[in-house]
Design an enzyme around this catalytic site. Structure first.
Site, PDB file in Angstrom:
ATOM      1  CB  CYS A 130      80.876  12.567  76.494  1.00 40.24           C
ATOM      2  SG  CYS A 130      79.913  11.805  77.823  1.00 40.24           S
ATOM      3  CG  HIS A 158      83.179   9.372  74.632  1.00 37.28           C
ATOM      4  ND1 HIS A 158      83.641   9.652  75.949  1.00 37.28           N
ATOM      5  CD2 HIS A 158      82.007   9.479  74.612  1.00 37.28           C
ATOM      6  CE1 HIS A 158      82.509   9.549  76.638  1.00 37.28           C
ATOM      7  NE2 HIS A 158      81.563   9.468  76.140  1.00 37.28           N
ATOM      8  CG  ASN A 172      80.196   7.267  78.755  1.00 40.06           C
ATOM      9  OD1 ASN A 172      81.116   8.048  78.766  1.00 40.06           O
ATOM     10  ND2 ASN A 172      79.337   7.633  78.072  1.00 40.06           N
TER      11      ASN A 172
HETATM   12  O1  UT7 Z   1      78.744   9.529  76.334  1.00 41.13           O
HETATM   13  C1  UT7 Z   1      77.981  10.233  75.620  1.00 41.13           C
HETATM   14  C2  UT7 Z   1      77.445   9.860  74.543  1.00 41.13           C
HETATM   15  N1  UT7 Z   1      76.668   8.753  74.851  1.00 41.13           N
HETATM   16  C3  UT7 Z   1      76.646   7.733  73.903  1.00 41.13           C
HETATM   17  O2  UT7 Z   1      77.205   7.613  72.719  1.00 41.13           O
HETATM   18  C4  UT7 Z   1      75.598   6.599  74.269  1.00 41.13           C
HETATM   19  C5  UT7 Z   1      75.022   6.009  72.992  1.00 41.13           C
HETATM   20  N2  UT7 Z   1      73.912   4.936  73.094  1.00 41.13           N
HETATM   21  C6  UT7 Z   1      74.162   3.797  73.391  1.00 41.13           C
HETATM   22  O3  UT7 Z   1      75.264   3.269  73.803  1.00 41.13           O
HETATM   23  C7  UT7 Z   1      73.005   2.688  73.146  1.00 41.13           C
HETATM   24  O4  UT7 Z   1      71.977   3.405  72.602  1.00 41.13           O
HETATM   25  C8  UT7 Z   1      72.389   1.896  74.584  1.00 41.13           C
HETATM   26  C9  UT7 Z   1      73.589   1.095  75.195  1.00 41.13           C
HETATM   27  C10 UT7 Z   1      72.203   3.459  75.559  1.00 41.13           C
HETATM   28  C11 UT7 Z   1      71.399   1.363  74.218  1.00 41.13           C
HETATM   29  O5  UT7 Z   1      71.571   0.384  73.417  1.00 41.13           O
HETATM   30  P1  UT7 Z   1      70.727  -0.030  72.147  1.00 41.13           P
HETATM   31  O6  UT7 Z   1      71.218  -1.125  71.378  1.00 41.13           O
HETATM   32  O7  UT7 Z   1      70.622   1.215  71.308  1.00 41.13           O
HETATM   33  O8  UT7 Z   1      69.235  -0.392  72.713  1.00 41.13           O
HETATM   34  P2  UT7 Z   1      67.826   0.201  72.314  1.00 41.13           P
HETATM   35  O9  UT7 Z   1      67.719   1.405  73.128  1.00 41.13           O
HETATM   36  O10 UT7 Z   1      67.501   0.286  71.069  1.00 41.13           O
HETATM   37  O11 UT7 Z   1      67.017  -0.963  73.092  1.00 41.13           O
HETATM   38  C12 UT7 Z   1      66.785  -2.162  72.415  1.00 41.13           C
HETATM   39  C13 UT7 Z   1      65.894  -3.410  73.261  1.00 41.13           C
HETATM   40  C14 UT7 Z   1      64.696  -2.724  73.890  1.00 41.13           C
HETATM   41  O12 UT7 Z   1      63.826  -3.728  74.008  1.00 41.13           O
HETATM   42  P3  UT7 Z   1      62.763  -3.830  72.962  1.00 41.13           P
HETATM   43  O13 UT7 Z   1      61.984  -2.775  72.689  1.00 41.13           O
HETATM   44  O14 UT7 Z   1      63.762  -4.567  71.518  1.00 41.13           O
HETATM   45  O15 UT7 Z   1      62.004  -5.035  73.386  1.00 41.13           O
HETATM   46  C15 UT7 Z   1      64.998  -2.164  75.139  1.00 41.13           C
HETATM   47  O16 UT7 Z   1      64.039  -1.885  75.956  1.00 41.13           O
HETATM   48  O17 UT7 Z   1      66.795  -3.513  74.438  1.00 41.13           O
HETATM   49  C16 UT7 Z   1      65.957  -2.991  75.822  1.00 41.13           C
HETATM   50  N3  UT7 Z   1      66.819  -2.483  76.961  1.00 41.13           N
HETATM   51  C17 UT7 Z   1      67.476  -3.339  77.606  1.00 41.13           C
HETATM   52  N4  UT7 Z   1      67.499  -4.733  77.971  1.00 41.13           N
HETATM   53  C18 UT7 Z   1      68.194  -5.039  78.874  1.00 41.13           C
HETATM   54  C19 UT7 Z   1      67.332  -1.166  76.755  1.00 41.13           C
HETATM   55  N5  UT7 Z   1      68.222  -1.229  77.773  1.00 41.13           N
HETATM   56  C20 UT7 Z   1      68.481  -2.288  78.420  1.00 41.13           C
HETATM   57  C21 UT7 Z   1      69.197  -3.031  79.515  1.00 41.13           C
HETATM   58  N6  UT7 Z   1      69.037  -4.226  79.682  1.00 41.13           N
HETATM   59  N7  UT7 Z   1      70.011  -2.193  80.161  1.00 41.13           N
END
Ligand code: UT7
Length: 356
Positions: free
Chosen positions: A119, A260, A290
């Site tokens: 990225c 980005h 993205n």
């Molecule tokens: O482009 C290169 C660089 N990439 C980035 O910069 C991406 C960086 N990361 C992100 O944008 C975020 O970390 C994500 C969008 C990938 C994930 O968001 P988050 O707020 O960090 O979610 P998380 O992984 O901490 O998950 C929170 C909760 C979890 O459930 P529990 O454990 O709280 O019950 C996950 O299982 O959300 C759940 N979850 C989802 N729920 C519904 C994770 N993905 C999903 C989903 N739909 N797609």
């Protein structure tokens, strides 16, 4: 025969810009119907509403060629002597995709190579183009960021399938005068290979060649989102501070932050840490997701009509490797003729976006 003299220019300026996104729209509702996710979760945790996927048979070079054609037109079709294509999804593992793009654009036997910084690829490529022109080695460079993540994401992985989309963006940079609108003025680039597992396609290279026994888990793109989120904010803010200092600018001087387009919460956080008002942070991901190496030039193309000549722009990115960087430029006041952009319906930023 007299030796060819290569005059070193005073500065490098942005001369042209173009973007392309495929027509296939994937909405959050489409994903909701096949993944354990919801439109509300995706909107509030990422800011993304739709993304674009390439059509059957469409490849990275097709998108890159179209973005390149539009950038060339916007620059008045100058003679190009170098093409750099930043991509993680080349048409083939071998050869590079840039020579095919150069040929399809009718640029002749110019130097052309691919650059892999995921990225951060566009900022890395822009830095190489800047150095090539400043050294006198090249006069006009076509820099393209193009990625087709729909080819490498696991459609059943809700961690990645909701985020990524396909697209291409391109700029032309060339020799110019110090202080001229469009001048590219500072770069700050970094990497940390100790974090290489955070963003990865495990199989398909020399470490693990693909064979009949390759598992899906190794074939597809994976990302440890939470860890990447924290590192991305810290790295983009730090690199931005260095690029600002090297340009002699303060955060208050920045008219537009073009970070980005990974996640709207990351954009807001970076703007907040730097002290840049959120309304000055360009938001493009809501409509295209993205798009990896394409995201910065695509965001520039999307917002071009809102920029004024001489506006101070801060560009920053973070990606796999891990890699990150920042750059500054002043807006050249170029026109972007891009009918495809009309297809990207403008939506208002998601009001209920969660801040952590
Ligand atoms: O482009 C290169 C660089 N990439 C980035 O910069 C991406 C960086 N990361 C992100 O944008 C975020 O970390 C994500 C969008 C990938 C994930 O968001 P988050 O707020 O960090 O979610 P998380 O992984 O901490 O998950 C929170 C909760 C979890 O459930 P529990 O454990 O709280 O019950 C996950 O299982 O959300 C759940 N979850 C989802 N729920 C519904 C994770 N993905 C999903 C989903 N739909 N797609």
């Amino acid at each position: 025969m007299p030796a060819r003299t290569k005059r070193k220019p005073d500065a490098v300026v942005l001369q042209g810009l173009g973007g392309y996104v495929p027509t296939g729209v994937i909405t959050n509702q489409d994903l909701e119907s096949r993944l354990d996710t919801t439109d509300e979760w995706i909107r509030t945790r990422t800011g993304i509403r739709t993304r674009r996927f390439a059509a059957e048979g469409e490849a990275t070079s097709d998108m890159a060629t179209e973005a390149g054609r539009r950038a060339l037109a916007s620059a008045g079709n100058p003679d190009i002597d170098l093409v750099i294509l930043a991509t993680t999804t080349p048409d083939h593992p071998c050869p590079a995709t840039a020579p095919a793009v150069a040929s399809r654009l009718g640029l002749g036997p110019v130097a052309a190579f691919d650059l892999a910084a995921v990225c951060s690829g566009f900022i890395y490529a822009l830095a190489q183009a800047n150095a090539a022109v400043l050294s006198g080695q090249n006069r006009n460079v076509l820099v393209i960021g193009a990625d087709m993540f729909s080819a490498i994401i696991n459609p059943e992985d809700r961690n990645t399938a909701i985020i990524f989309g396909d697209g291409a963006g391109a700029v032309i940079v060339g020799a110019g005068e110090e202080g001229q609108p469009g001048q590219v003025s500072a770069f700050d680039l970094h990497s940390d290979g100790t974090c290489q597992d955070l963003i990865k396609v495990t199989a398909g290279g020399s470490r693990m060649p693909v064979n009949a026994g390759t598992l899906d888990a190794d074939r597809f793109f994976t990302m440890q989102g939470k860890e990447v989120f924290a590192k991305a904010v810290e790295a983009m803010a730090g690199s931005s501070r260095t690029a600002l200092a090297d340009s002699g600018w303060n955060a208050e001087d920045v008219d537009w932050l073009i970070a980005h387009q990974a996640n709207q919460r990351i954009l807001n956080r970076v703007a907040g840490v730097l002290g840049i008002p959120p309304e000055r942070a360009v938001l493009h991901l809501d409509r295209v997701g993205n798009t990896s190496a394409a995201s910065i030039p695509l965001a520039l193309a999307d917002y071009a009509s809102k920029f004024s000549k001489g506006d101070k722009m801060l560009l920053t990115a973070f990606g796999g490797g891990t890699t990150w960087g920042a750059a500054t430029l002043s807006w050249p006041g170029i026109t972007v003729t891009d009918p495809q952009q009309d297809l990207i319906e403008r939506t208002t930023p998601c009001p209920s976006l969660q801040s952590s």
